[in-house]
Design a protein around this motif. Structure first.
Motif, short mmCIF file in Angstrom:
data_model
loop_
_atom_site.label_atom_id
_atom_site.label_comp_id
_atom_site.label_asym_id
_atom_site.label_seq_id
_atom_site.Cartn_x
_atom_site.Cartn_y
_atom_site.Cartn_z
N ARG B 174 -43.39 13.35 -9.25
CA ARG B 174 -42.48 13.99 -8.33
C ARG B 174 -41.45 14.60 -9.35
O ARG B 174 -41.19 16.10 -8.78
CB ARG B 174 -41.67 12.93 -7.72
CG ARG B 174 -42.38 12.17 -6.55
CD ARG B 174 -42.72 13.35 -5.51
NE ARG B 174 -44.08 12.70 -4.72
CZ ARG B 174 -43.72 12.77 -3.31
NH1 ARG B 174 -42.86 13.31 -2.65
NH2 ARG B 174 -44.94 12.46 -2.71
N ASN B 177 -43.39 17.84 -10.23
CA ASN B 177 -43.77 18.87 -9.24
C ASN B 177 -42.78 19.49 -8.49
O ASN B 177 -43.17 20.53 -7.92
CB ASN B 177 -44.97 18.11 -8.48
CG ASN B 177 -46.14 17.62 -9.28
OD1 ASN B 177 -46.38 18.30 -10.54
ND2 ASN B 177 -46.78 16.36 -8.83
N GLU B 178 -41.74 18.67 -8.28
CA GLU B 178 -40.80 19.14 -7.41
C GLU B 178 -39.39 19.11 -8.02
O GLU B 178 -38.44 19.39 -7.25
CB GLU B 178 -40.77 17.94 -6.12
CG GLU B 178 -42.16 17.95 -5.34
CD GLU B 178 -42.17 16.62 -4.48
OE1 GLU B 178 -41.14 16.30 -4.31
OE2 GLU B 178 -43.19 16.34 -4.19
N ALA B 180 -37.48 17.37 -8.95
CA ALA B 180 -36.53 16.20 -8.45
C ALA B 180 -36.04 15.41 -9.77
O ALA B 180 -36.60 15.31 -10.80
CB ALA B 180 -37.39 15.25 -7.60
N GLU B 184 -33.40 11.03 -7.26
CA GLU B 184 -34.08 11.44 -6.14
C GLU B 184 -35.51 11.03 -6.20
O GLU B 184 -36.04 10.69 -4.86
CB GLU B 184 -34.08 12.92 -6.37
CG GLU B 184 -33.86 13.72 -5.11
CD GLU B 184 -33.97 15.16 -5.40
OE1 GLU B 184 -34.42 15.97 -4.79
OE2 GLU B 184 -33.42 15.50 -6.68
N ALA B 185 -36.19 11.05 -7.07
CA ALA B 185 -37.70 10.75 -7.13
C ALA B 185 -37.92 9.21 -6.98
O ALA B 185 -38.83 8.94 -6.12
CB ALA B 185 -38.34 11.05 -8.49
N ARG B 239 -34.05 15.90 -15.86
CA ARG B 239 -34.60 17.25 -15.50
C ARG B 239 -34.91 17.96 -16.90
O ARG B 239 -35.96 18.72 -16.94
CB ARG B 239 -33.60 17.90 -14.62
CG ARG B 239 -33.65 17.46 -13.19
CD ARG B 239 -33.10 18.39 -12.29
NE ARG B 239 -33.17 18.20 -11.05
CZ ARG B 239 -32.37 17.30 -10.12
NH1 ARG B 239 -31.23 17.22 -10.60
NH2 ARG B 239 -32.63 17.30 -8.82
#
Lengths: 450, 450
Positions: B174, B177-178, B180, B184-185, B239
């Protein structure tokens, strides 16, 4: 080692065959002796090695161990374990039966014999209360026999699909990557030692079919013999097939597929043939001499096993794993699982199996050609998944039947069907060949893993 | 079924735990009863199911089988086989020891207990001459225990490297791919049921470390406990780390790595930590809740095992495979392999392990900064594989130390080292933090599978 007063008496191994695999097994029995003893609980040592010719150079092998009298070696009363890596039906069968008959445990890599007459061997092992292990018979070093026979034995396996022949995989790779034709790619494989001088067993799918029979027998608790396997080799795979596959984002692989039909009383279907596999499928990435086997079962879902499918080292690894296992069993007075064929399912003929086809046709570039081709599929109850029409006449522009004016030359139709009975699909192709609008059936191939 | 006069007496199973896995095992014991009987040679039936609370809804489970007295169930003289799927150290340990103590065979999925105190359990099984099987303890349905314990037991395993925790794999997916962040993930994973309310065991790597200890013990014939495993979780993965990995064509995975050091007398190294894996490595493609384990050995080469790593069905499949195996052993009066820890290798501390690092730094964009950073690595005997300098100041142009004028702002250095002792690498990073030219150490991560 055997004379050390603190060691228990050794287990004695008769090695039948001393080629690539056999010589590696002999080497490992010597170099790993102390590890093997620790893992088994007793030393193991070579009692003798049966070879065809005594006068060949065998570096690292004690010549005193060699004999040409394989049967004499097997029948020696001091032999506890027999490793058979000769291959072929005879004398391997007679030797294995003699070994089992006197209660020795047998480890074999002999796929051809197991697929031809496994039932006789298993019965002999069962009667003598001894072990018959054969991890090396399928997919080299990849543990697949034990997972099917033991790990998944509480589950219901529905599909086994694999690339189990490295030679054909190498050849098809070359055809894909270098635009080689079959004969050219075969010659390369022979030159590099990946294919034998007589490549029939590999390229005609006999090797893969024997392995498929073994896998299906284990997966479905049913006796499946090599002759039950629908078999098509790769000798008819053309450059045009490869080009079409590439254009579709697929690759051609020789696959062994074992499935249960969805009849009310499921039958077993076992087949070996080239197939188009989508590039996104994990089997598509299995290159060169590697093997991979997918297994699908009701509870476990989809599993994949991947590794080197052949070669002295990998095959010897599988043989040695079995050797330690049967030796441990012997030390404990135990034996491993025997044959499980209680389900005794019927084998479905290929015509009854549900597959889907890719068909590439050269057709007259005239209005209505798509309609008559589509009609032919419909008549056999086959529905179409995708149809692509490519002009191949002078203009060579891509056309669709509706959008462009026919050129009057020839065009190409590339068709992928939905799943249908294989008999219906092949009957459709037969009829297509007789349609006047169809100049040529360029390529016909099953599509798997889509 | 048990009263049929033509059936031999059933083997009776005590099931400890009736959650996701236990209820699936109970269901399969019923629905597959006739297949199981055929495969084992005797019927198996549930003697009872130990649960914590009797009053919960359990569709398809006969309430008469339920008991809260787990120890009473285990000690019942009619119980032949015990399946433990409670998890955790106690009461699981006491129950398993009681079962083994009275000669019952045990199948367990309990990685935490095996990694904490496997030796005690194996000793109890050995003393009673009974079986302790645990395929379900690592990587769900993927057969990995049996391949390590049996298929590869004649070989010398050098590396086991795997993705063995689905929760962290889902979270990292996650984040990749997103975009996050970790929290959050994690929240997404919890919402979808992939992570527990208290996610510590997964995200801090405890679950993976227990599995790594089990894998290393089997691979290296050495007792390795959870506490021997160097463990770093994924809570500190940022991140920025993910962005850097993406920029390098890599992905961040939580990997469990078991290797032999190349000392003259090899030691065992076992570690769990996030690592950058090149996108081309097969482990990079293992997504979501899937698991995969690579095994490298001297003879077999590189093998990979892939499949669903958790869930009721897959884990139950592994339990059922073990159940059939121990039941077959019981029918034959045999038992399977016990503990093999003869090699008794030392466990190397993480500092002695050879790894390579990716380091991303925010540095002053002044002439000579690359030289002083490089000097810092050299001082610790660490050589650099690649260095990339990216301007992040106002101009934000990509610069190299030599080619462009410094902007006077800050720049980013992205460094991948050659392999070196982990202690040297971490000491280098410590020193980098104190260099005046280094504004910030943005990301530090080991690189594996390159």
């Amino acid at each position: 080692m055997t004379d050390r007063p603190d060691s228990p008496a050794p287990l004695r191994v008769a090695l039948l065959g001393c080629g690539t695999v056999g010589s590696e097994v002999a080497r490992l029995l010597t170099t790993s002796a102390s590890d093997l003893e620790a893992r088994i609980g007793r030393p193991v040592e070579l009692a003798g090695i049966a070879v065809r010719r005594l006068n060949r150079e065998r570096p690292g092998i004690d010549p005193a161990l060699l004999t040409t009298d394989a049967m004499g070696l097997v029948l020696r009363p001091d032999v506890d374990l027999v490793v058979e890596v000769i291959g072929g039906l005879e004398p391997a069968r007679a030797l294995i039966l003699a070994a089992l008959g006197r209660g020795a445990a047998v480890v074999t890599a002999n796929k051809a014999l197991l697929a031809e007459d496994g039932a006789t061997l298993f019965a002999a092992a069962e009667e003598a209360g001894t072990d018959l292990y054969f991890e090396a018979s399928v997919a080299g070093a990849i543990p697949i026999i034990r997972p099917l026979r033991e790990s998944l034995v509480g589950d219901e396996i529905t599909t086994v699909m694999g690339i189990v022949n490295g030679t054909t995989n190498f050849i098809l790779d070359r055809m894909h990557n270098e635009g080689a034709g079959f004969s050219e790619a075969l010659a390369m494989a022979q030159e590099l030692g990946y294919a034998e001088a007589d490549p029939t067993a590999d390229v005609e799918g006999f090797d893969a079919a024997a392995k498929a029979a073994i896998l299906a027998s284990l997966a479905f608790h049913t006796r499946v013999r090599a002759e039950d396997v629908h078999r098509e080799g790769i000798t008819d795979v053309t450059r045009a097939d490869v080009a079409t596959a590439t254009a579709m984002g697929s690759v051609i692989k020789l696959v062994a597929i074992c499935t249960l039909t969805d009849d009310p009383e499921p039958r077993v279907s076992v087949r070996v043939h080239p197939a188009m596999i989508p590039g996104t499928h994990p089997l598509a990435a299995v290159g060169g001499a590697y093997n991979a086997v997918f297994v699908e079962s009701r509870s476990a879902g989809r599993l994949m096993f991947y590794g080197p499918g052949a070669g002295g080292g990998p095959t010897a690894s599988a043989v040695m794993g079995d050797l330690v296992t049967v030796a441990r069993n012997r030390v404990r007075g135990a034996s491993g699982p025997g044959e499980s064929s209680y389900a005794a399912r019927q084998v479905a003929p290929i015509g009854d199996v549900v597959t889907s086809y890719h068909v590439s046709l050269s057709v007259a570039d005239v209005t209505g050609v798509l309609a008559s081709v589509a009609h032919c599929f419909a008549e056999h109850g086959v529905s179409l998944q995708t149809v692509r029409q490519e002009g191949t006449g002078a203009g060579a522009a891509v056309t669709t039947a509706e959008a462009e004016e026919p050129t009057g030359g020839s065009a190409r139709l590339v068709i992928v069907t939905h799943a249908a009975r294989d008999a219906a699909l092949s009957a459709t192709v037969e009829q297509l060949r007789s349609l006047p609008e169809v100049h040529e059936v360029i390529s016909v191939m099953r599509v798997e893993g889509a």
